[in-house]
Design a protein around this motif. Structure first.
Motif, PDB file in Angstrom:
ATOM      1  N   ASP A 201       0.815  -1.312   0.035  1.00  0.00           N
ATOM      2  CA  ASP A 201       0.039  -0.170   0.073  1.00  0.00           C
ATOM      3  C   ASP A 201       0.934   1.111  -0.032  1.00  0.00           C
ATOM      4  O   ASP A 201       2.167   1.254   0.026  1.00  0.00           O
ATOM      5  N   GLU A 202       0.166   2.551  -0.042  1.00  0.00           N
ATOM      6  CA  GLU A 202       0.906   3.743  -0.281  1.00  0.00           C
ATOM      7  C   GLU A 202       1.700   3.981   0.676  1.00  0.00           C
ATOM      8  O   GLU A 202       2.595   4.524   0.723  1.00  0.00           O
ATOM      9  N   ASP A 203       1.028   3.517   2.122  1.00  0.00           N
ATOM     10  CA  ASP A 203       1.816   4.013   3.332  1.00  0.00           C
ATOM     11  C   ASP A 203       3.373   3.294   3.302  1.00  0.00           C
ATOM     12  O   ASP A 203       4.227   3.692   3.782  1.00  0.00           O
ATOM     13  N   GLN A 204       3.350   2.030   2.830  1.00  0.00           N
ATOM     14  CA  GLN A 204       4.493   1.349   2.726  1.00  0.00           C
ATOM     15  C   GLN A 204       5.416   1.919   1.741  1.00  0.00           C
ATOM     16  O   GLN A 204       6.798   1.935   1.926  1.00  0.00           O
ATOM     17  N   ILE A 205       5.107   2.139   0.655  1.00  0.00           N
ATOM     18  CA  ILE A 205       5.919   3.190  -0.294  1.00  0.00           C
ATOM     19  C   ILE A 205       6.355   4.161   0.352  1.00  0.00           C
ATOM     20  O   ILE A 205       7.658   4.586   0.196  1.00  0.00           O
ATOM     21  N   LYS A 206       5.618   4.883   1.215  1.00  0.00           N
ATOM     22  CA  LYS A 206       6.144   6.177   1.876  1.00  0.00           C
ATOM     23  C   LYS A 206       7.213   5.946   2.671  1.00  0.00           C
ATOM     24  O   LYS A 206       8.288   6.501   2.744  1.00  0.00           O
ATOM     25  N   LEU A 207       7.088   4.698   3.536  1.00  0.00           N
ATOM     26  CA  LEU A 207       8.033   4.179   4.246  1.00  0.00           C
ATOM     27  C   LEU A 207       9.502   3.905   3.459  1.00  0.00           C
ATOM     28  O   LEU A 207      10.571   4.136   3.901  1.00  0.00           O
ATOM     29  N   GLU A 208       9.175   3.387   2.315  1.00  0.00           N
ATOM     30  CA  GLU A 208      10.553   2.815   1.513  1.00  0.00           C
ATOM     31  C   GLU A 208      11.127   4.213   1.015  1.00  0.00           C
ATOM     32  O   GLU A 208      12.351   4.412   1.026  1.00  0.00           O
TER      33      GLU A 208
ATOM     34  N   ASN B   4      17.111   8.047   3.842  1.00  0.00           N
ATOM     35  CA  ASN B   4      18.009   8.131   5.138  1.00  0.00           C
ATOM     36  C   ASN B   4      19.450   7.636   5.079  1.00  0.00           C
ATOM     37  O   ASN B   4      19.743   6.526   4.975  1.00  0.00           O
ATOM     38  N   GLN B   5      20.154   8.317   4.739  1.00  0.00           N
ATOM     39  CA  GLN B   5      21.579   8.253   4.371  1.00  0.00           C
ATOM     40  C   GLN B   5      22.412   7.214   5.518  1.00  0.00           C
ATOM     41  O   GLN B   5      23.211   6.527   5.012  1.00  0.00           O
ATOM     42  N   GLN B   6      22.153   7.717   6.625  1.00  0.00           N
ATOM     43  CA  GLN B   6      22.931   7.120   7.800  1.00  0.00           C
ATOM     44  C   GLN B   6      22.675   5.569   8.032  1.00  0.00           C
ATOM     45  O   GLN B   6      23.414   4.700   8.159  1.00  0.00           O
ATOM     46  N   ASN B   7      21.108   5.580   8.248  1.00  0.00           N
ATOM     47  CA  ASN B   7      20.774   4.257   8.934  1.00  0.00           C
ATOM     48  C   ASN B   7      19.666   3.566   7.664  1.00  0.00           C
ATOM     49  O   ASN B   7      18.802   2.833   7.861  1.00  0.00           O
ATOM     50  N   LYS B   8      20.395   3.742   6.585  1.00  0.00           N
ATOM     51  CA  LYS B   8      19.485   3.082   5.415  1.00  0.00           C
ATOM     52  C   LYS B   8      19.428   1.548   5.620  1.00  0.00           C
ATOM     53  O   LYS B   8      20.378   1.070   5.884  1.00  0.00           O
ATOM     54  N   LYS B   9      18.289   0.969   5.793  1.00  0.00           N
ATOM     55  CA  LYS B   9      18.190  -0.414   5.608  1.00  0.00           C
ATOM     56  C   LYS B   9      18.353  -1.229   4.514  1.00  0.00           C
ATOM     57  O   LYS B   9      18.035  -0.534   3.396  1.00  0.00           O
ATOM     58  N   SER B  10      19.090  -2.090   4.458  1.00  0.00           N
ATOM     59  CA  SER B  10      19.457  -2.902   3.425  1.00  0.00           C
ATOM     60  C   SER B  10      18.216  -3.442   2.515  1.00  0.00           C
ATOM     61  O   SER B  10      17.066  -3.698   3.436  1.00  0.00           O
ATOM     62  N   PHE B  11      17.985  -3.839   1.349  1.00  0.00           N
ATOM     63  CA  PHE B  11      16.835  -4.400   0.686  1.00  0.00           C
ATOM     64  C   PHE B  11      16.509  -5.627   1.519  1.00  0.00           C
ATOM     65  O   PHE B  11      15.154  -5.931   1.743  1.00  0.00           O
ATOM     66  N   MET B  12      17.527  -6.539   1.815  1.00  0.00           N
ATOM     67  CA  MET B  12      17.331  -7.849   2.400  1.00  0.00           C
ATOM     68  C   MET B  12      16.283  -7.580   3.799  1.00  0.00           C
ATOM     69  O   MET B  12      15.251  -8.240   4.121  1.00  0.00           O
ATOM     70  N   GLU B  13      17.007  -6.717   4.585  1.00  0.00           N
ATOM     71  CA  GLU B  13      16.413  -6.137   5.960  1.00  0.00           C
ATOM     72  C   GLU B  13      14.814  -5.764   5.926  1.00  0.00           C
ATOM     73  O   GLU B  13      13.927  -6.255   6.290  1.00  0.00           O
ATOM     74  N   ARG B  14      14.688  -4.810   4.808  1.00  0.00           N
ATOM     75  CA  ARG B  14      13.307  -4.270   4.491  1.00  0.00           C
ATOM     76  C   ARG B  14      12.318  -5.457   3.806  1.00  0.00           C
ATOM     77  O   ARG B  14      11.145  -5.612   4.554  1.00  0.00           O
ATOM     78  N   THR B  15      12.780  -6.322   3.007  1.00  0.00           N
ATOM     79  CA  THR B  15      11.949  -7.265   2.803  1.00  0.00           C
ATOM     80  C   THR B  15      11.454  -8.340   3.846  1.00  0.00           C
ATOM     81  O   THR B  15      10.513  -8.856   3.995  1.00  0.00           O
ATOM     82  N   GLN B  16      12.620  -8.471   4.878  1.00  0.00           N
ATOM     83  CA  GLN B  16      12.206  -9.246   5.976  1.00  0.00           C
ATOM     84  C   GLN B  16      11.163  -8.657   6.807  1.00  0.00           C
ATOM     85  O   GLN B  16      10.284  -9.223   7.336  1.00  0.00           O
ATOM     86  N   GLN B  17      11.350  -7.236   6.945  1.00  0.00           N
ATOM     87  CA  GLN B  17      10.280  -6.440   8.043  1.00  0.00           C
ATOM     88  C   GLN B  17       9.035  -6.496   7.337  1.00  0.00           C
ATOM     89  O   GLN B  17       7.946  -6.518   8.000  1.00  0.00           O
TER      90      GLN B  17
END
Ligand SMILES: C[S@@+](CC[C@H](N)C(=O)[O-])C[C@H]1O[C@@H](n2cnc3c(N)ncnc32)[C@H](O)[C@@H]1O
Length: 468
Positions: free
Chosen positions: A334-341, A347-360
């Protein structure tokens, strides 16, 4: 209002009668210019259906009578009012009046900030157009025949359409740096042309196919088949090589037709499709594009076919049904999730990896969805195990438009564990977004992925396998 009534009837078939979303949609709008709009409204309507019906019932209670009788129509109108770009219901009518009177109440229940920026302006994907080089003998013949014959007015229109799109390509489209004959168009340029006249899409010289979707067959040929064929040709004692290909799960046939194009007279493509309606769509497209002499469409379950009937098949395309979670406009994203992405990307400093994001994202699903993804992984493995039993298999591509490890790297790992005579081939070394290195699959980075938030195409996974 008529179009809303038509969408509400389709919504009933999906949300109440539990019809399959894509099957119902294609049955109702196949070849119809409304398909795109219907898809956009219905996907949101299905996703928000339970909540909107609940709101409708609250309004009925508030009014102490059934002011809202047709809940599906109410749902469609609410989507148009609150989630569409124009945020406006066309025409008039009693239901529109009720929605206007209860606008703040509905927005509050849906948790919508009516002044917020429309999130459809957030991550925008490119549009890819694949120009079909009709070089296979059959196609060339067909084209020559078509050109030599006196042109009917319909033919003339077709040629004008082709020219319009060609002009657009010359002016605006960028040729892709990897896939031949693939062009990238900016989303807004594409929309501008299509909204003026969507008939350009009827051209049989182009396919709108995302870069991610065009990768598996391209890589199967470029990274494996072409070099294997060259090796066998250098052996002078062997005649010029003929081979067949199977596309295990074909409809609507984009990859099937790509394989037919690249095979260039060296053999046939067998295209299996289990679902009757999707099979009809596949067959119709194969004929329309003039590939019917190269492609045999078979309305059969790939899992039940007799492998001994296909001794010349050496290569396979496996693109089985998946959760579709890589497609940003998908029902589960949904659009909320797209916003989160978006926020994560910035977020340059604490950007989550693609792998972490898919797990979340996986963890955020309810149990039903988690089980569905795990079940799909088991089905995908069955398809791969089946193709491994063909007597003369040499190599294959495996792909999904899912972002989840459970349907991608985990399936690859289990397949390799159960089929020791196969190995992974490094796919497209120059591509940046790699498959995940997992505990069970440390060389998962031989596979490639598309990150839908960064790679401007649908989220996708491709693995290439060859027989050792
Ligand atoms: C992801 S889609 C394929 C998209 C296609 N490769 C393309 O690029 O246009 C998967 C298709 O596999 C079909 N399918 C699922 N199980 C199948 C089976 N056991 N045998 C044949 N087709 C199957 C589904 O109906 C669906 O149309």
């Amino acid at each position: 209002m008529n179009k809303y009534i038509s969408y509400s009837k389709v919504l009933k078939q999906i949300a109440v009668d539990k019809g399959n979303f894509k099957t119902v949609l294609f049955r109702e709008y196949k070849g119809d210019s409304k398909l795109k709009e219907a898809y956009g409204i219905l996907i949101k309507a299905v996703k928000n259906y339970d909540k909107i019906v609940e709101i409708g019932q609250l309004i009925n209670q508030k009014e102490k009578k059934n002011v809202i009788g047709n809940m599906q129509l109410f749902c469609i109108l609410v989507i148009e009012q609150f989630y569409s770009k124009k945020k406006k219901i066309e025409g008039g009518g009693q239901l529109k009046k009720i929605i206007t009177e209860n606008k703040d109440f509905i927005a509050g229940q849906l948790n919508i900030d009516q002044n917020a920026e429309n999130s459809s302006n957030l991550i925008k994907q490119d549009v890819h157009v694949r120009w079909i080089s009709k070089q296979s003998t059959e196609n060339k013949l067909k084209k020559e025949k078509k050109e030599s014959k006196k042109k009917s007015s319909e033919d003339k229109m077709q040629i004008e359409d082709d020219n319009r799109l060609q002009n657009l390509m010359i002016q605006k489209a960028e040729p892709d740096d990897i896939i031949e004959n693939l062009y990238t168009l900016n989303y807004n340029d594409y929309q501008a042309v299509i909204s003026k006249d969507s008939s350009v899409l009827d051209s049989t010289d182009i396919v709108i196919q995302s870069k991610s979707s065009a990768m598996p067959v391209y890589l199967l040929f470029k990274n494996i088949i072409d070099s294997q064929q060259k090796q066998s040709l250098s052996d002078a004692s062997r005649p010029s090589k003929q081979f067949d290909i199977i596309d295990c799960c074909s409809a609507p046939g984009n990859k099937t037709m790509q394989a037919a194009e690249y095979i260039k007279g060296r053999g046939k493509v067998f295209a299996f499709e289990k679902n009757q309606q999707r099979f009809e769509l596949l067959q119709e497209r194969v004929q329309k594009y003039g590939f019917d002499k190269v492609i045999s469409c078979l309305n059969e379950d790939f899992l039940s076919i007799d492998v001994s009937q296909y001794p010349n098949v050496e290569y396979f395309v496996a693109d089985p049904s998946c959760s579709g979670t890589g497609m940003l406009n998908h029902i589960y994203f949904d659009e909320d999730q797209i916003k989160l992405e978006e926020e994560n990307l910035q977020n340059q400093q604490n950007k989550k990896s693609f792998m972490e994001r898919t797990q979340q994202i996986f963890e955020s699903y309810d149990n039903k969805m988690k089980q569905r993804i795990i079940g799909l992984g088991q089905f995908q493995l069955k398809i791969l195990n089946k193709l491994a039993t063909f007597p003369n298999i040499k190599a294959f591509s495996y792909s999904t438009c899912s972002i989840h490890q459970q349907e991608n790297e985990d399936v690859v790992f289990k397949f390799l564990q159960e089929n020791k005579s196969f190995e992974l081939v490094e796919a497209c070394p120059q591509w940046k977004t790699r498959g995940f290195k997992t505990k069970s699959l440390p060389d998962g980075n031989k596979c490639i992925r598309f990150n839908p938030f960064e790679d401007k195409s649908d989220g996708f996974f491709v693995a290439l396998f060859q027989k050792k």
